[in-house]
Design a protein around this motif. Structure first.
Motif, PDB file in Angstrom:
ATOM      1  N   ASP A 440       0.847  -1.187   0.000  1.00 18.15           N
ATOM      2  CA  ASP A 440       0.000   0.000   0.000  1.00 18.15           C
ATOM      3  C   ASP A 440       0.891   1.248   0.000  1.00 18.15           C
ATOM      4  O   ASP A 440       2.002   1.244   0.538  1.00 18.15           O
ATOM      5  CB  ASP A 440      -0.915   0.014   1.223  1.00 18.15           C
ATOM      6  CG  ASP A 440      -1.948  -1.106   1.190  1.00 18.15           C
ATOM      7  OD1 ASP A 440      -2.202  -1.649   0.097  1.00 18.15           O
ATOM      8  OD2 ASP A 440      -2.477  -1.455   2.259  1.00 18.15           O
ATOM      9  N   ARG A 441       0.355   2.318  -0.582  1.00 15.60           N
ATOM     10  CA  ARG A 441       1.140   3.541  -0.728  1.00 15.60           C
ATOM     11  C   ARG A 441       0.400   4.740  -0.139  1.00 15.60           C
ATOM     12  O   ARG A 441      -0.829   4.761  -0.072  1.00 15.60           O
ATOM     13  CB  ARG A 441       1.425   3.815  -2.210  1.00 15.60           C
ATOM     14  CG  ARG A 441       2.374   2.829  -2.856  1.00 15.60           C
ATOM     15  CD  ARG A 441       3.715   2.881  -2.230  1.00 15.60           C
ATOM     16  NE  ARG A 441       4.729   2.167  -2.988  1.00 15.60           N
ATOM     17  CZ  ARG A 441       5.949   1.962  -2.561  1.00 15.60           C
ATOM     18  NH1 ARG A 441       6.328   2.409  -1.376  1.00 15.60           N
ATOM     19  NH2 ARG A 441       6.824   1.304  -3.299  1.00 15.60           N
ATOM     20  N   THR A 442       1.166   5.741   0.287  1.00 15.97           N
ATOM     21  CA  THR A 442       0.614   7.011   0.738  1.00 15.97           C
ATOM     22  C   THR A 442       1.380   8.132   0.051  1.00 15.97           C
ATOM     23  O   THR A 442       2.508   7.948  -0.411  1.00 15.97           O
ATOM     24  CB  THR A 442       0.729   7.169   2.259  1.00 15.97           C
ATOM     25  OG1 THR A 442       2.110   7.083   2.644  1.00 15.97           O
ATOM     26  CG2 THR A 442      -0.067   6.098   2.989  1.00 15.97           C
ATOM     27  N   GLY A 443       0.762   9.296  -0.004  1.00 18.08           N
ATOM     28  CA  GLY A 443       1.410  10.437  -0.636  1.00 18.08           C
ATOM     29  C   GLY A 443       0.462  11.614  -0.669  1.00 18.08           C
ATOM     30  O   GLY A 443      -0.456  11.728   0.163  1.00 18.08           O
ATOM     31  N   THR A 501      -7.955   2.619  -5.185  1.00 17.46           N
ATOM     32  CA  THR A 501      -7.559   1.226  -5.299  1.00 17.46           C
ATOM     33  C   THR A 501      -6.762   1.049  -6.586  1.00 17.46           C
ATOM     34  O   THR A 501      -7.269   1.305  -7.682  1.00 17.46           O
ATOM     35  CB  THR A 501      -8.773   0.288  -5.307  1.00 17.46           C
ATOM     36  OG1 THR A 501      -9.491   0.436  -4.079  1.00 17.46           O
ATOM     37  CG2 THR A 501      -8.329  -1.164  -5.458  1.00 17.46           C
ATOM     38  N   LEU A 502      -5.511   0.641  -6.426  1.00 19.77           N
ATOM     39  CA  LEU A 502      -4.646   0.369  -7.571  1.00 19.77           C
ATOM     40  C   LEU A 502      -4.715  -1.112  -7.905  1.00 19.77           C
ATOM     41  O   LEU A 502      -4.682  -1.963  -7.003  1.00 19.77           O
ATOM     42  CB  LEU A 502      -3.194   0.743  -7.241  1.00 19.77           C
ATOM     43  CG  LEU A 502      -2.934   2.205  -6.874  1.00 19.77           C
ATOM     44  CD1 LEU A 502      -1.540   2.350  -6.303  1.00 19.77           C
ATOM     45  CD2 LEU A 502      -3.100   3.091  -8.097  1.00 19.77           C
ATOM     46  N   ARG A 519      -3.658  -0.388  -1.920  1.00 18.23           N
ATOM     47  CA  ARG A 519      -4.386   0.806  -1.495  1.00 18.23           C
ATOM     48  C   ARG A 519      -3.484   2.032  -1.635  1.00 18.23           C
ATOM     49  O   ARG A 519      -2.297   1.990  -1.297  1.00 18.23           O
ATOM     50  CB  ARG A 519      -4.829   0.631  -0.029  1.00 18.23           C
ATOM     51  CG  ARG A 519      -5.613   1.788   0.569  1.00 18.23           C
ATOM     52  CD  ARG A 519      -5.867   1.482   2.042  1.00 18.23           C
ATOM     53  NE  ARG A 519      -6.558   2.558   2.738  1.00 18.23           N
ATOM     54  CZ  ARG A 519      -7.868   2.635   2.884  1.00 18.23           C
ATOM     55  NH1 ARG A 519      -8.634   1.703   2.366  1.00 18.23           N
ATOM     56  NH2 ARG A 519      -8.423   3.629   3.551  1.00 18.23           N
ATOM     57  N   LEU A 520      -4.047   3.111  -2.138  1.00 15.18           N
ATOM     58  CA  LEU A 520      -3.325   4.375  -2.283  1.00 15.18           C
ATOM     59  C   LEU A 520      -4.095   5.456  -1.536  1.00 15.18           C
ATOM     60  O   LEU A 520      -5.256   5.721  -1.846  1.00 15.18           O
ATOM     61  CB  LEU A 520      -3.184   4.754  -3.764  1.00 15.18           C
ATOM     62  CG  LEU A 520      -2.584   6.125  -4.068  1.00 15.18           C
ATOM     63  CD1 LEU A 520      -1.147   6.211  -3.573  1.00 15.18           C
ATOM     64  CD2 LEU A 520      -2.661   6.439  -5.565  1.00 15.18           C
ATOM     65  N   GLU A 521      -3.462   6.061  -0.543  1.00 13.30           N
ATOM     66  CA  GLU A 521      -4.085   7.127   0.230  1.00 13.30           C
ATOM     67  C   GLU A 521      -3.331   8.424  -0.032  1.00 13.30           C
ATOM     68  O   GLU A 521      -2.126   8.516   0.216  1.00 13.30           O
ATOM     69  CB  GLU A 521      -4.072   6.804   1.721  1.00 13.30           C
ATOM     70  CG  GLU A 521      -4.961   5.627   2.096  1.00 13.30           C
ATOM     71  CD  GLU A 521      -5.032   5.423   3.602  1.00 13.30           C
ATOM     72  OE1 GLU A 521      -4.435   6.231   4.345  1.00 13.30           O
ATOM     73  OE2 GLU A 521      -5.676   4.462   4.038  1.00 13.30           O
ATOM     74  N   LEU A 522      -4.060   9.442  -0.516  1.00 14.22           N
ATOM     75  CA  LEU A 522      -3.454  10.719  -0.867  1.00 14.22           C
ATOM     76  C   LEU A 522      -4.043  11.843  -0.023  1.00 14.22           C
ATOM     77  O   LEU A 522      -5.257  11.905   0.179  1.00 14.22           O
ATOM     78  CB  LEU A 522      -3.676  11.027  -2.347  1.00 14.22           C
ATOM     79  CG  LEU A 522      -3.085  10.029  -3.350  1.00 14.22           C
ATOM     80  CD1 LEU A 522      -3.424  10.432  -4.768  1.00 14.22           C
ATOM     81  CD2 LEU A 522      -1.572   9.925  -3.167  1.00 14.22           C
TER      82      LEU A 522
END
Length: 779
Positions: A440-443, A501-502, A519-522
């Motif tokens: 999962d990624r954040t940015g 969602t990627l 999961r990508l949370e920006l």
């Protein structure tokens, strides 16, 4: 032909056979491979935890393959691995230390290259002979003379400071020289040797690029070569160093080690491995059966599991395609097991067991997972015409050992396991791809977020494609783009904040596409009015600082801003500093408005832009509004000029004598006043300002006066000034002077200011109380 003994074998072999029997009797059998346990292995990857989990099994199998039984118990090999592509690190227990033998020569090379100075002309041929030929004499010279290790002429062990400094810089915390100073007796772990070869194989701060390239060239040509190249991926190159030494007194005291770097091939492999072993029995029996415990063979078998493992995880199953392994019970033994783990990889997922049970015997078979010792299936085969002597175990993905136990001690029972027979009953060998979207990624919105997916297939590299789905918390209209949507490693940029969602999908051309999600949370990024030059060129900021307007004229406002959240909407709020505000929607990425000031003054316009996620950014600019009909000001007297006022002489104080009489003449349209002069002299400091031109005059309804112009200081032209005056009780005056080379209006570079730190807007200028004289606003 030599003399023969029993059964026609050479007498030397008979004698050796007796020795082997003694080893077994004394509890010291030397076979390799212990599969009834789960070795201690650590495997981690921040970006690819699934890959790390799968690789951990291959490392466990490698440890089991290389484990030997000795009187003191099991002796495991040291196994370690690092993959630059996925950032995966694996290692067996770090509590097991090995003496390096000649493997230490790679560490000596690293220590020499870590020094501030380059290799000398005398050292270079010694280094090359040490690595290319594994020469001991040149190694000893470098060890003693260049690194200050080993014993000096009096027999005292040197401190070995340069070598120890390198080990600390390389984070090789479990490597240390021998107390007696012998370089080959240096102790180390497989994990530390991988850390060493990571320095040789990737840019770092310990060994510079030129020296690192030199080291890799030597290690790619070093001889001898084993272990690291064993079953390495096709087309790869190998940089390695081996160690092979007999440091003890018996035949099983050999140390056999290797560490190295594997790179290239059609999958772009880029990884480091290390395999360390001791207690190796180096006796070989002539004839059809070699003594199987030779250290080099042992490490080759260990390396096979690691190299073939990473090949399989990258879609290459050719290491273990269409295999079979046999287990034969010979009298008087009542059991046997296969020694080489048979792989049921992704293209098979099954193992077939065939038992040959003699009439009158019952053979119990067990299928054991070679990574953890778990029995995955077992059964009995009763010899005779009705024997159920074969079974296919489906759903397997791993490496397996077949163990047999018979009820009859006269031998002859046998078993075999297969991972492919080619019969029509076999399942379709073409399996779907394996795919991982990574962690999962954040940015932040508008930021390029790095994605590190992984996809492989039993028939090669599958086609991949990234897609994205906004979550319910994302505003309508949001979109994302990928820099390379058909590559596993890419970046994604989204124009709004929220949760996405990627999905990475892989297609092998045969099976349905397989996908995995992350999961990508920006987070939101507030709009910014400090626009880059491109934005300023597209929409200039107006008004400009200190821009001058006549009362009653329209002041047009245009404030461009940036926001990486391209899907955001924006609202602009402007405070005009005259008691009025206005709110309106942004025009694209610009706040635009207009206003009419009805009275003179200095006004600081503040604009705040807020996005639909409550992020905000601000901009302010001060403008001048004059009115030729608003009156004029007269003043004269003196004040006490405080220390720090005169920039050229900070301690200077004295009387600041001021005089001004500035006015608009009848019919003046401005902004320049038609008449007047400003002077200011500090005695005895020697500061003297005389105006040479006037730019504008502001006289406010509340009796505040400001005049701006240019003048000379101590007779030298090229200065700007603003004088602030309050007709109040008491009256107040402030003078600000700056060199015009610093700009058209005052900022931080000042020549004189008797109220340092105050603002430049007339309302916040905080003029100083005068000691004598007066200020009169005629309005």
């Amino acid at each position: 032909m030599g003399k023969t003994g029993k059964k026609g074998l050479p007498q030397a072999v008979v004698a050796l056979a007796a020795l082997i029997g003694t080893l077994f009797v004394t509890g010291q059998p030397a076979w390799a491979g212990e599969y009834d346990r789960e070795p201690e292995v650590t495997c981690t990857s921040e970006q690819h935890p699934q890959f790390a989990d799968q690789m951990a099994d291959f490392i466990r199998i490698a440890v089991n393959v290389g484990t030997v039984v000795r009187l003191e118990g099991l002796r495991e090999p040291g196994v370690a691995f690092y993959d630059h592509v996925t950032g995966t690190e694996c290692y067996s227990t770090t509590e097991q230390f090995f003496e390096t033998g000649s493997l230490v020569k790679a560490s000596i090379l690293g220590a020499l290259l870590h020094r501030p100075q380059d290799l000398s002309a005398a050292e270079r041929p010694l280094v090359e002979k040490m690595i290319l030929e594994s020469d001991n004499d040149t190694s000893l010279r470098l060890w003693r003379e260049s690194l200050g290790c080993g014993k000096d002429d009096s027999g005292t062990v040197r401190p070995c400071d340069l070598f120890r400094a390198f080990l600390e810089a390389a984070d090789m915390e479990n490597t240390y020289p021998d107390d007696e100073g012998a370089f080959g007796d240096t102790h180390t772990t497989a994990r530390d040797q991988v850390r060493l070869f990571r320095l040789f194989s990737a840019p770092n701060q310990v060994i510079n690029e030129t020296r690192r390239g030199y080291a890799l060239d030597l290690l790619r040509r070093a001889e001898p070569r084993y272990g690291v190249p064993s079953f390495a991926p096709p087309g790869t190159t190998h940089a390695l160093k081996v160690g092979f030494s007999k440091l003890g007194g018996s035949n099983h005291e050999w140390r056999t080690n290797v560490a190295g770097y594997v790179s290239g091939g059609n999958q772009g492999y880029d990884y480091v491995t290390a395999f360390l072993s001791d207690r190796n029995e180096e006796v070989e029996i002539p004839g059809p059966y070699d003594w199987p415990f030779n250290g080099i063979k042992r490490l080759n078998k260990v390396a096979e599991q690691v190299n073939c493992g990473i090949r399989e995880l990258n879609g290459d199953n050719t290491c273990w395609d269409f295999e079979n392994e046999d287990c034969f019970i010979s009298s008087p033994d009542m059991e046997c097991r296969t020694d080489h783990p048979l792989r049921s990889h992704r293209s098979q997922h099954w193992v077939r067991v065939d038992i040959g049970a003699k009439l009158g015997s019952t053979v119990h078979w067990k299928l054991v997972d070679a990574a953890n010792g778990i029995v995955v299936d077992e059964g009995d085969a009763v010899g005779g015409p009705n024997c159920v002597c074969d079974k296919t175990v489906y759903g397997l993905y791993g490496s397996y050992i077949l163990k047999l136990n018979t009820s009859v001690a006269n031998g002859g029972d046998r078993g075999a396991i297969f991972n492919h027979t080619g019969g029509p009953q076999d399942p379709d060998p073409d399996q779907p791809p394996v795919v991982s979207a990574g962690p999962d990624r954040t940015g932040a919105e508008g930021q390029a977020i790095e994605l590190t997916g992984l996809a492989n297939d039993d028939k090669g590299t599958p086609a991949v494609h990234w897609s994205v789905e906004p979550g319910p918390d994302v505003d309508a209209g949001a979109s994302c783009s990928f820099s390379a949507p058909t590559a596993t490693r890419t970046t994604v940029t989204c124009d709004d904040d929220g949760t996405f969602t990627l999905k990475l999908s892989a297609y092998d051309g045969v099976n349905a596409a397989v996908g995995d999600e992350a999961r990508l949370e920006l987070t939101n990024v507030a709009p910014a009015t400090e626009t880059p030059r491109a934005a300023r060129a597209a929409s200039a900021v107006t008004p400009q600082p200190w821009q001058v307007f006549r009362a009653g004229a329209t002041v047009s406002l245009s404030v461009p801003f940036t926001d990486p959240g391209g899907n955001d909407t924006h609202t602009c709020l402007t405070d005009w500093d005259d008691g009025t505000t206005s709110t309106h929607a942004a025009d694209g990425l610009t706040c635009q408005d207009s206003h009419v000031y009805t009275r003179p003054g200095m006004f600081t316009i503040k604009t705040e832009v807020t996005d639909d996620d409550t992020g905000s950014g601000g901009h302010e600019v001060m403008v001048i509004v004059y009115d030729p009909d608003a009156g004029f000001g007269t003043q004269g007297g003196w004040l006490t000029s405080p220390a720090g006022s005169v920039t050229a002489d900070p301690p200077a104080t004295g009387k600041g004598h001021f005089q001004a009489n500035v006015k608009y003449l009848p019919h003046d349209q401005g902004p320049e006043p038609g008449n007047g002069k400003v002077s200011f002299r500090v005695t005895p400091a020697g500061f003297d300002l005389d105006s040479t031109s006037l730019e504008w005059l502001v006289v406010t309804p509340d009796d505040r006066i400001a005049v701006k112009g240019t003048g000379s200081v101590d007779g030298r032209p090229g200065y700007g000034f603003v004088q602030y005056s309050y007709d109040a009780d008491p009256d107040r005056v402030r003078l600000v002077v700056w060199p015009l080379t610093a700009g058209a209006y005052p900022t931080d570079t000042l020549t004189y200011d008797n109220v340092r730190g105050a603002g430049f807007d007339l309302d916040v200028a905080r003029p100083q109380e005068i000691a004598h004289g007066s200020v009169v606003a005629h309005n």
